[in-house]
Design a protein around this motif. Sequence first.
Motif, PDB file in Angstrom:
ATOM      1  N   GLU A  38      55.702  35.701  56.416  1.00  0.00           N
ATOM      2  CA  GLU A  38      55.853  34.568  55.498  1.00  0.00           C
ATOM      3  C   GLU A  38      54.593  33.710  55.475  1.00  0.00           C
ATOM      4  OE1 GLU A  38      59.376  32.619  56.748  1.00  0.00           O
ATOM      5  OE2 GLU A  38      60.726  34.151  55.940  1.00  0.00           O
ATOM      6  N   LEU A  39      53.967  33.537  56.652  1.00  0.00           N
ATOM      7  CA  LEU A  39      52.720  32.777  56.703  1.00  0.00           C
ATOM      8  C   LEU A  39      51.632  33.483  55.912  1.00  0.00           C
ATOM      9  CD1 LEU A  39      50.798  30.598  57.782  1.00  0.00           C
ATOM     10  CD2 LEU A  39      50.519  31.978  59.851  1.00  0.00           C
ATOM     11  N   ALA A  40      51.515  34.795  56.098  1.00  0.00           N
ATOM     12  CA  ALA A  40      50.495  35.557  55.380  1.00  0.00           C
ATOM     13  C   ALA A  40      50.739  35.526  53.882  1.00  0.00           C
ATOM     14  CB  ALA A  40      50.474  36.997  55.894  1.00  0.00           C
ATOM     15  N   GLU A  41      52.006  35.663  53.467  1.00  0.00           N
ATOM     16  CA  GLU A  41      52.321  35.626  52.036  1.00  0.00           C
ATOM     17  C   GLU A  41      52.002  34.256  51.435  1.00  0.00           C
ATOM     18  OE1 GLU A  41      56.390  36.777  51.942  1.00  0.00           O
ATOM     19  OE2 GLU A  41      55.937  38.925  51.812  1.00  0.00           O
ATOM     20  N   ALA A  42      52.271  33.198  52.191  1.00  0.00           N
ATOM     21  CA  ALA A  42      51.955  31.852  51.704  1.00  0.00           C
ATOM     22  C   ALA A  42      50.448  31.681  51.547  1.00  0.00           C
ATOM     23  CB  ALA A  42      52.518  30.804  52.667  1.00  0.00           C
ATOM     24  N   LEU A  43      49.678  32.215  52.515  1.00  0.00           N
ATOM     25  CA  LEU A  43      48.224  32.160  52.414  1.00  0.00           C
ATOM     26  C   LEU A  43      47.756  32.873  51.143  1.00  0.00           C
ATOM     27  CD1 LEU A  43      47.044  32.864  56.087  1.00  0.00           C
ATOM     28  CD2 LEU A  43      46.538  30.818  54.740  1.00  0.00           C
ATOM     29  N   GLN A  44      48.308  34.074  50.914  1.00  0.00           N
ATOM     30  CA  GLN A  44      47.890  34.856  49.760  1.00  0.00           C
ATOM     31  C   GLN A  44      48.214  34.126  48.455  1.00  0.00           C
ATOM     32  OE1 GLN A  44      46.721  38.337  50.267  1.00  0.00           O
ATOM     33  NE2 GLN A  44      45.890  37.981  48.232  1.00  0.00           N
ATOM     34  N   ARG A  45      49.435  33.600  48.344  1.00  0.00           N
ATOM     35  CA  ARG A  45      49.838  32.918  47.110  1.00  0.00           C
ATOM     36  C   ARG A  45      48.942  31.728  46.814  1.00  0.00           C
ATOM     37  NH1 ARG A  45      55.044  33.567  49.188  1.00  0.00           N
ATOM     38  NH2 ARG A  45      55.027  31.388  49.869  1.00  0.00           N
ATOM     39  N   ASN A  46      48.625  30.964  47.837  1.00  0.00           N
ATOM     40  CA  ASN A  46      47.860  29.734  47.632  1.00  0.00           C
ATOM     41  C   ASN A  46      46.368  29.974  47.470  1.00  0.00           C
ATOM     42  OD1 ASN A  46      49.932  27.650  47.764  1.00  0.00           O
ATOM     43  ND2 ASN A  46      50.231  28.291  49.863  1.00  0.00           N
ATOM     44  N   MET A  47      45.907  31.167  47.827  1.00  0.00           N
ATOM     45  CA  MET A  47      44.473  31.442  47.723  1.00  0.00           C
ATOM     46  C   MET A  47      44.102  32.209  46.467  1.00  0.00           C
ATOM     47  SD  MET A  47      43.437  32.280  51.651  1.00  0.00           S
ATOM     48  CE  MET A  47      43.645  31.055  52.949  1.00  0.00           C
ATOM     49  N   LEU A  48      45.094  32.679  45.726  1.00  0.00           N
ATOM     50  CA  LEU A  48      44.820  33.318  44.446  1.00  0.00           C
ATOM     51  C   LEU A  48      45.078  32.313  43.323  1.00  0.00           C
ATOM     52  CD1 LEU A  48      46.393  36.863  44.958  1.00  0.00           C
ATOM     53  CD2 LEU A  48      43.983  36.210  45.070  1.00  0.00           C
ATOM     54  N   PRO A  49      44.303  32.384  42.250  1.00  0.00           N
ATOM     55  CA  PRO A  49      44.443  31.382  41.181  1.00  0.00           C
ATOM     56  C   PRO A  49      45.759  31.533  40.435  1.00  0.00           C
ATOM     57  CG  PRO A  49      42.956  33.124  40.505  1.00  0.00           C
ATOM     58  CD  PRO A  49      43.260  33.379  41.951  1.00  0.00           C
ATOM     59  N   ALA A  50      46.345  30.409  40.064  1.00  0.00           N
ATOM     60  CA  ALA A  50      47.579  30.442  39.275  1.00  0.00           C
ATOM     61  C   ALA A  50      47.292  30.818  37.829  1.00  0.00           C
ATOM     62  CB  ALA A  50      48.266  29.076  39.335  1.00  0.00           C
ATOM     63  N   HIS A  51      46.089  30.503  37.343  1.00  0.00           N
ATOM     64  CA  HIS A  51      45.720  30.794  35.959  1.00  0.00           C
ATOM     65  C   HIS A  51      44.274  31.270  35.911  1.00  0.00           C
ATOM     66  CE1 HIS A  51      49.399  28.802  34.664  1.00  0.00           C
ATOM     67  NE2 HIS A  51      49.080  27.786  35.449  1.00  0.00           N
ATOM     68  N   LEU A  52      43.960  32.069  34.903  1.00  0.00           N
ATOM     69  CA  LEU A  52      42.600  32.532  34.658  1.00  0.00           C
ATOM     70  C   LEU A  52      42.115  31.956  33.329  1.00  0.00           C
ATOM     71  CD1 LEU A  52      42.996  36.292  35.649  1.00  0.00           C
ATOM     72  CD2 LEU A  52      41.660  34.574  36.890  1.00  0.00           C
ATOM     73  N   PRO A  53      40.827  31.640  33.220  1.00  0.00           N
ATOM     74  CA  PRO A  53      40.318  31.083  31.960  1.00  0.00           C
ATOM     75  C   PRO A  53      40.218  32.152  30.876  1.00  0.00           C
ATOM     76  CG  PRO A  53      38.519  31.451  33.495  1.00  0.00           C
ATOM     77  CD  PRO A  53      39.784  31.745  34.257  1.00  0.00           C
ATOM     78  N   ASP A  54      40.340  31.740  29.649  1.00  0.00           N
ATOM     79  CA  ASP A  54      40.084  32.631  28.517  1.00  0.00           C
ATOM     80  C   ASP A  54      39.503  31.814  27.378  1.00  0.00           C
ATOM     81  OD1 ASP A  54      42.279  31.283  27.512  1.00  0.00           O
ATOM     82  OD2 ASP A  54      43.667  32.936  27.855  1.00  0.00           O
ATOM     83  N   LEU A  55      39.136  32.497  26.321  1.00  0.00           N
ATOM     84  CA  LEU A  55      38.503  31.878  25.159  1.00  0.00           C
ATOM     85  C   LEU A  55      39.002  32.587  23.909  1.00  0.00           C
ATOM     86  CD1 LEU A  55      34.821  31.773  26.478  1.00  0.00           C
ATOM     87  CD2 LEU A  55      36.213  29.754  25.980  1.00  0.00           C
ATOM     88  N   PRO A  56      38.801  32.006  22.735  1.00  0.00           N
ATOM     89  CA  PRO A  56      39.130  32.743  21.516  1.00  0.00           C
ATOM     90  C   PRO A  56      38.403  34.085  21.503  1.00  0.00           C
ATOM     91  CG  PRO A  56      38.698  30.445  21.010  1.00  0.00           C
ATOM     92  CD  PRO A  56      38.336  30.632  22.445  1.00  0.00           C
ATOM     93  N   GLY A  57      39.153  35.155  21.355  1.00  0.00           N
ATOM     94  CA  GLY A  57      38.563  36.488  21.364  1.00  0.00           C
ATOM     95  C   GLY A  57      38.499  37.133  22.724  1.00  0.00           C
ATOM     96  N   LEU A  58      38.873  36.402  23.777  1.00  0.00           N
ATOM     97  CA  LEU A  58      38.868  36.950  25.131  1.00  0.00           C
ATOM     98  C   LEU A  58      40.175  36.568  25.821  1.00  0.00           C
ATOM     99  CD1 LEU A  58      37.188  38.350  27.439  1.00  0.00           C
ATOM    100  CD2 LEU A  58      36.671  36.023  28.229  1.00  0.00           C
TER     101      LEU A  58
END
Length: 276
Positions: A38-58
Amino acid sequence: MNRRRPPRSASADELLTTLHELTAQARREVELHQARVELAEALQRNMLPAHLPDLPGLRTAARYTPARSGLDIGGDWYDGFPLPDGSLGFAIGDVQGHDVEAAAFMGQIRIGMRAIATTASDPGEIIGRTNNLLLSVNSTLFATCTVLRFDPVTWEIDSARAGHVPAVWALADGRTGIIDDAGGLPLGIAEKQRYPVTRRRLTGQGAFILITDGVIEGPSFSIEKGLEAVMRRASVLAGSGAGELADEIIKAAVLTGHEDDAAVLVLCHDSAPGRT
């Protein structure tokens, strides 16, 4: 003549007491292991981004799936962030091992790279400075990574990699290929490394697909076979949504035996402005 007495048989109460002690010990070990997971999973969840940037056309999407051994956690990671010249940066990487230490080291890389990317836009420079930063903390681990820079004005992608597996490109017309550019050593091995940058102009509609080796390599599954599996999937879905393509690519990890964690980062792009 003295005769040895036969060993005394344990009573039912003694057997029950021993069984109770063994059961309690097993339960404690299971609870301790579960707490670590559970500790490792919490580390993984919090260290990966919740959202990624995008742009028109990407359009962008990413997927992560844990390993089937160890703590079901690891050092695979991905990220996306704005760069100081107005372009977008994207990164994917793989830390040695799959345990809490690997997850923590992954967090250090991601935080360090984001900080460096506030003052640098060149992928080779970002990787080189991240490498020097990691060496300064004296970790015994190493990591591979690929960093991309997407320019929304010129519709070009600059890429550099540090010991990481090749990426894959695919066009909506079904054509695919492997991006196996020259790179440098993995992060955390040697100081003052140089990481060459390759530039590509995006023309037709398609996708750039970044992966970790857990997607394409296993005990009896070669990287070449894994890359072929990714290209087959990409050739069919390169013109679809980024999420749909990422979902399909991560399924390739099942073919490898899935002993390592795996990550996929997809950049789906339209044709370059002014081109059809």
